[in-house]
Design a protein around this motif. Sequence first.
Motif, PDB file in Angstrom:
ATOM      1  N   UNK A  86       0.865  -1.182   0.000  1.00  0.00           N
ATOM      2  CA  UNK A  86       0.000   0.000   0.000  1.00  0.00           C
ATOM      3  C   UNK A  86       0.901   1.231   0.000  1.00  0.00           C
ATOM      4  N   UNK A  87       0.703   2.133  -0.932  1.00  0.00           N
ATOM      5  CA  UNK A  87       1.580   3.297  -1.067  1.00  0.00           C
ATOM      6  C   UNK A  87       0.819   4.542  -0.625  1.00  0.00           C
ATOM      7  N   UNK A  88       1.403   5.248   0.341  1.00  0.00           N
ATOM      8  CA  UNK A  88       0.757   6.449   0.880  1.00  0.00           C
ATOM      9  C   UNK A  88       1.729   7.632   0.808  1.00  0.00           C
ATOM     10  N   UNK A  89       1.161   8.809   0.542  1.00  0.00           N
ATOM     11  CA  UNK A  89       1.934  10.027   0.411  1.00  0.00           C
ATOM     12  C   UNK A  89       1.806  10.868   1.675  1.00  0.00           C
ATOM     13  N   UNK A  90       2.947  11.088   2.363  1.00  0.00           N
ATOM     14  CA  UNK A  90       2.933  11.907   3.581  1.00  0.00           C
ATOM     15  C   UNK A  90       3.556  13.279   3.322  1.00  0.00           C
ATOM     16  N   UNK A 131       8.292   1.999   6.410  1.00  0.00           N
ATOM     17  CA  UNK A 131       7.700   0.706   6.082  1.00  0.00           C
ATOM     18  C   UNK A 131       6.924   0.245   7.303  1.00  0.00           C
ATOM     19  N   UNK A 132       5.647   0.016   7.129  1.00  0.00           N
ATOM     20  CA  UNK A 132       4.764  -0.346   8.237  1.00  0.00           C
ATOM     21  C   UNK A 132       4.075  -1.663   7.922  1.00  0.00           C
ATOM     22  N   UNK A 133       4.161  -2.617   8.861  1.00  0.00           N
ATOM     23  CA  UNK A 133       3.539  -3.917   8.632  1.00  0.00           C
ATOM     24  C   UNK A 133       3.535  -4.759   9.884  1.00  0.00           C
ATOM     25  N   UNK A 134       3.142  -6.011   9.730  1.00  0.00           N
ATOM     26  CA  UNK A 134       3.110  -6.947  10.855  1.00  0.00           C
ATOM     27  C   UNK A 134       4.534  -7.294  11.285  1.00  0.00           C
ATOM     28  N   UNK A 135       4.718  -7.766  12.526  1.00  0.00           N
ATOM     29  CA  UNK A 135       6.065  -8.142  12.987  1.00  0.00           C
ATOM     30  C   UNK A 135       6.744  -9.175  12.085  1.00  0.00           C
ATOM     31  N   UNK A 153      12.504   3.751   7.385  1.00  0.00           N
ATOM     32  CA  UNK A 153      12.382   3.352   8.784  1.00  0.00           C
ATOM     33  C   UNK A 153      11.346   2.241   8.865  1.00  0.00           C
ATOM     34  N   UNK A 154      11.666   1.184   9.603  1.00  0.00           N
ATOM     35  CA  UNK A 154      10.755   0.055   9.735  1.00  0.00           C
ATOM     36  C   UNK A 154       9.964   0.140  11.037  1.00  0.00           C
ATOM     37  N   UNK A 155       8.645  -0.034  10.918  1.00  0.00           N
ATOM     38  CA  UNK A 155       7.774  -0.038  12.090  1.00  0.00           C
ATOM     39  C   UNK A 155       6.766  -1.170  11.950  1.00  0.00           C
ATOM     40  N   UNK A 156       6.334  -1.689  13.085  1.00  0.00           N
ATOM     41  CA  UNK A 156       5.348  -2.773  13.064  1.00  0.00           C
ATOM     42  C   UNK A 156       4.090  -2.344  13.805  1.00  0.00           C
ATOM     43  N   UNK A 164       2.112  -4.644   3.256  1.00  0.00           N
ATOM     44  CA  UNK A 164       3.045  -3.668   3.823  1.00  0.00           C
ATOM     45  C   UNK A 164       2.665  -2.279   3.337  1.00  0.00           C
ATOM     46  N   UNK A 165       2.721  -1.305   4.255  1.00  0.00           N
ATOM     47  CA  UNK A 165       2.470   0.097   3.883  1.00  0.00           C
ATOM     48  C   UNK A 165       3.804   0.779   3.620  1.00  0.00           C
ATOM     49  N   UNK A 166       3.912   1.455   2.490  1.00  0.00           N
ATOM     50  CA  UNK A 166       5.054   2.307   2.206  1.00  0.00           C
ATOM     51  C   UNK A 166       4.573   3.750   2.281  1.00  0.00           C
ATOM     52  N   UNK A 167       5.018   4.456   3.312  1.00  0.00           N
ATOM     53  CA  UNK A 167       4.619   5.850   3.519  1.00  0.00           C
ATOM     54  C   UNK A 167       5.788   6.738   3.092  1.00  0.00           C
TER      55      UNK A 167
END
Length: 199
Positions: A86-90, A131-135, A153-156, A164-167
């Motif tokens: 999932x691609x998101x623009x911040x 990068x945001x996703x499950x552990x 930066x990786x976050x769960x 996976x979200x790519x912000x």
Amino acid sequence: MGGKYRITGDTYPRMRRPRHRRRLVLAGIGAVVVLGLVGWGTLQLIDVFTGGDKSASAADRRNCPTAKPSVAPAKALPKPAAIKVNVYNATTRTGLAKSAAEELKKRGFTIGEVGNATKEYDKKVPGTGVLLGAPAAKNTSFTVLGTQLVGTVQKTDTRKTGEVDLILGAKFKAFSTPKEATAAMTALTKPAPAPSPSC
């Protein structure tokens, strides 16, 4: 007896044995002890600097197994097609998420949602991206997607799905070139030589 040896009254000349022989004997014994200590110390230093008992080290070499070139198994990483992104623009740049999603699709990734980031991340990502996703994505999907964009930066979170979200953040300019991404992926999947046994 006349002269200086003349006995007068009860005073007698004292006649003693010379002590030179006793001093020589003690000096000789002391020299032998000192030389023995110096020799022993020298042998100890030689033993330290040459690695100890040569016969023992030779026996150790005989008992040591011959080092054979071996390789550790490569990391089992998912293919890009198996990763839904999932691609998101911040950022404040319009159309950034759409163009980034199109580029990732060209590189074989499966694209999910495309749009603006949530309030939690909107205009709050100073780097290239998050990068945001499950552990479970930490050493799998994050690793593969990370080869496309350096400095993320990786976050769960608590999600149960594998997407996976790519912000995209303020410093995002472009993805790594396909050549750079391929080289990074090869470095991750190339088998590494296993350490040889030390004897």
